[in-house]
Motif scaffolding. Sequence first.
Motif, PDB file in Angstrom:
ATOM      1  N   ALA A 358     -51.248 -36.737  -2.551  1.00  0.00           N
ATOM      2  CA  ALA A 358     -49.635 -37.148  -2.219  1.00  0.00           C
ATOM      3  C   ALA A 358     -49.072 -37.236  -3.514  1.00  0.00           C
ATOM      4  N   LYS A 359     -49.722 -37.699  -4.626  1.00  0.00           N
ATOM      5  CA  LYS A 359     -48.938 -37.540  -5.828  1.00  0.00           C
ATOM      6  C   LYS A 359     -48.506 -36.521  -6.302  1.00  0.00           C
ATOM      7  N   ALA A 360     -49.406 -35.427  -6.270  1.00  0.00           N
ATOM      8  CA  ALA A 360     -49.336 -34.153  -6.878  1.00  0.00           C
ATOM      9  C   ALA A 360     -48.246 -33.423  -6.077  1.00  0.00           C
ATOM     10  N   VAL A 361     -48.359 -33.524  -4.679  1.00  0.00           N
ATOM     11  CA  VAL A 361     -47.167 -32.868  -3.839  1.00  0.00           C
ATOM     12  C   VAL A 361     -45.803 -33.417  -3.945  1.00  0.00           C
ATOM     13  N   LEU A 362     -45.937 -34.859  -3.960  1.00  0.00           N
ATOM     14  CA  LEU A 362     -44.213 -35.512  -4.160  1.00  0.00           C
ATOM     15  C   LEU A 362     -44.022 -35.129  -5.636  1.00  0.00           C
ATOM     16  N   PHE A 363     -44.649 -35.089  -6.410  1.00  0.00           N
ATOM     17  CA  PHE A 363     -44.116 -34.756  -7.739  1.00  0.00           C
ATOM     18  C   PHE A 363     -43.673 -33.252  -7.981  1.00  0.00           C
ATOM     19  N   VAL A 364     -44.413 -32.417  -7.661  1.00  0.00           N
ATOM     20  CA  VAL A 364     -44.045 -30.828  -7.626  1.00  0.00           C
ATOM     21  C   VAL A 364     -43.026 -30.647  -6.609  1.00  0.00           C
ATOM     22  N   GLY A 365     -43.139 -31.320  -5.492  1.00  0.00           N
ATOM     23  CA  GLY A 365     -41.913 -31.162  -4.278  1.00  0.00           C
ATOM     24  C   GLY A 365     -40.599 -31.544  -4.880  1.00  0.00           C
ATOM     25  N   HIS A 366     -40.561 -32.684  -5.585  1.00  0.00           N
ATOM     26  CA  HIS A 366     -39.048 -33.344  -5.836  1.00  0.00           C
ATOM     27  C   HIS A 366     -38.629 -32.234  -7.254  1.00  0.00           C
ATOM     28  N   GLY A 367     -39.746 -31.990  -8.122  1.00  0.00           N
ATOM     29  CA  GLY A 367     -39.146 -30.970  -9.177  1.00  0.00           C
ATOM     30  C   GLY A 367     -38.764 -29.800  -8.593  1.00  0.00           C
ATOM     31  N   PHE A 368     -39.503 -29.172  -7.645  1.00  0.00           N
ATOM     32  CA  PHE A 368     -38.920 -27.808  -7.100  1.00  0.00           C
ATOM     33  C   PHE A 368     -37.790 -27.930  -6.414  1.00  0.00           C
ATOM     34  N   MET A 369     -37.195 -29.151  -5.869  1.00  0.00           N
ATOM     35  CA  MET A 369     -36.025 -29.270  -5.137  1.00  0.00           C
ATOM     36  C   MET A 369     -34.925 -29.526  -6.244  1.00  0.00           C
ATOM     37  N   ALA A 370     -35.160 -30.207  -7.498  1.00  0.00           N
ATOM     38  CA  ALA A 370     -34.189 -30.361  -8.374  1.00  0.00           C
ATOM     39  C   ALA A 370     -34.012 -28.981  -9.223  1.00  0.00           C
ATOM     40  N   ALA A 371     -34.891 -27.994  -9.292  1.00  0.00           N
ATOM     41  CA  ALA A 371     -34.807 -26.833  -9.772  1.00  0.00           C
ATOM     42  C   ALA A 371     -33.827 -26.011  -8.942  1.00  0.00           C
ATOM     43  N   LEU A 372     -34.113 -26.079  -7.435  1.00  0.00           N
ATOM     44  CA  LEU A 372     -33.314 -25.386  -6.609  1.00  0.00           C
ATOM     45  C   LEU A 372     -31.869 -25.712  -6.794  1.00  0.00           C
ATOM     46  N   LEU A 373     -31.639 -26.914  -6.733  1.00  0.00           N
ATOM     47  CA  LEU A 373     -30.128 -27.753  -6.813  1.00  0.00           C
ATOM     48  C   LEU A 373     -29.532 -27.256  -8.017  1.00  0.00           C
ATOM     49  N   LEU A 374     -30.232 -27.205  -8.922  1.00  0.00           N
ATOM     50  CA  LEU A 374     -29.360 -26.901 -10.305  1.00  0.00           C
ATOM     51  C   LEU A 374     -29.306 -25.337 -10.364  1.00  0.00           C
ATOM     52  N   GLY A 375     -30.219 -24.489 -10.113  1.00  0.00           N
ATOM     53  CA  GLY A 375     -29.998 -23.129  -9.951  1.00  0.00           C
ATOM     54  C   GLY A 375     -28.955 -22.511  -9.180  1.00  0.00           C
ATOM     55  N   ARG A 376     -28.788 -23.221  -7.857  1.00  0.00           N
ATOM     56  CA  ARG A 376     -27.840 -22.952  -7.075  1.00  0.00           C
ATOM     57  C   ARG A 376     -26.381 -23.280  -7.673  1.00  0.00           C
ATOM     58  N   ALA A 377     -26.475 -24.411  -8.132  1.00  0.00           N
ATOM     59  CA  ALA A 377     -25.140 -24.929  -8.452  1.00  0.00           C
ATOM     60  C   ALA A 377     -24.438 -24.014  -9.573  1.00  0.00           C
ATOM     61  N   ARG A 378     -25.203 -23.234 -10.325  1.00  0.00           N
ATOM     62  CA  ARG A 378     -24.524 -22.312 -11.524  1.00  0.00           C
ATOM     63  C   ARG A 378     -23.740 -21.166 -10.742  1.00  0.00           C
ATOM     64  N   ALA A 379     -24.134 -20.972  -9.625  1.00  0.00           N
ATOM     65  CA  ALA A 379     -23.458 -19.738  -9.032  1.00  0.00           C
ATOM     66  C   ALA A 379     -22.300 -20.035  -8.122  1.00  0.00           C
ATOM     67  N   VAL A 380     -21.956 -21.385  -7.969  1.00  0.00           N
ATOM     68  CA  VAL A 380     -20.698 -22.012  -7.225  1.00  0.00           C
ATOM     69  C   VAL A 380     -19.395 -21.768  -7.861  1.00  0.00           C
TER      70      VAL A 380
END
Length: 410
Positions: A358-380
């Motif tokens: 659970a620790k691994a899934v939560l850590f990787v999952g939140h990191g992945f969503m943060a990366a998506l958030l910032l990556g998508r923001a650059r194109a707005v």
Amino acid sequence: MALSRAAFDPCKRLPETRCSRYLVSLNHNFISNQRSGPGWHGLVFERTIRVGASVVGEHGDGQPQPAAIEGPLSSAVQFAAELYKFSRPHTMLGTALSVVSISLLALAGAEPWRAAITALLQALSSALLMNIAIVGINQLYDIEIDKVNKPYLPLASGTLTPAQGVAIVALSAGLAVWIGAASGSPALMATLLISLGLGVLYSVELPFMRWKRSPLLAAGCILAVRAIIVQLGFYTHMRAAIDTAASASATAAPALPAVASSGATAAGATAALSGTLNSLLALRPCVWFVVVFMLFFSIVIAFFKDLPDVVGDRRAGVRTLPVRLGENNVFLICVGMLTAAYAWAMAASLALPSSIAAKAVLFVGHGFMAALLLGRARAVDTRSKADLTAYYMFVWKLFYAEYLLIPMFG
């Protein structure tokens, strides 16, 4: 039942007026024909054939087209489509995911599944109905604004009348409250009524209301519902139902004839209230983490939802935060807040769950969503309403995704 293209072929060899007579001679209800280009290749035929309550049509060189159904079935289908748009599906999905996610977090290995399923169905059905009522109230008081910002909504486009909107809101709210009362759960009833009250304060144009005009009050309404009331209310509702069922099972006595009495009713209500209070007092750290995290997320949604609507809000004199500070500044604030929330969630994922997986899934999952958030923001482009709307809907998808991870914190 559309006729074949062959029925039109002889007509093409006739002058246009004789073509019409030819179709009529075939007992076809010929509606019109018109030229869209030179020669018969540019002639567009339109006709309908009534078969009972159905109307079957063809146009464009005699090719069969889907039938347009008239009558009660057509009206019901059209009304269902408008009701779907009226319910604001993205908010319905968010509500459904939040109820299910928080309920699963509350289970924590509990045994009485029958009580848990009943409590979940009560919470889910009443929450979705109340969601329709709350977003409906907002649309009823925003018709003129939505004609600019969201002309596709049923009330703004005129496909539903205000009277129909009022009826939908009243019926939805009434059914939600009835389910809450029938459940006997003080936590569920309080969640529904407080949510409805805040929805009224947010949208209704009356003295001391219409809180959406104030960025702070608007954000307060949304975060109170999404971050606090939903999390604590539905968690407590589920825990109280499970604890009550477990307690009743442990102290089960020989069956006696059922005799209804006011004393028994009062005892049941007292037990339900006691279970609710015990569940609130016994909240685990993971629940408080979820409350605070969703508080950040709800603030971002409260600010973000006004970004695509700046033009209409400015014309209507609604001084939302983007109107006051500008779209770009508010956009950067929202992205920064969500990035900080994800960083905190990554840290919490290393401390709260007991399972290494659970620790691994939560850590990787939140990191992945943060990366998506910032990556998508650059194109707005914050000057583009289309870009802001698309990114806002993307933030809602991140919101949905968070509820898929929340049960793992338990």
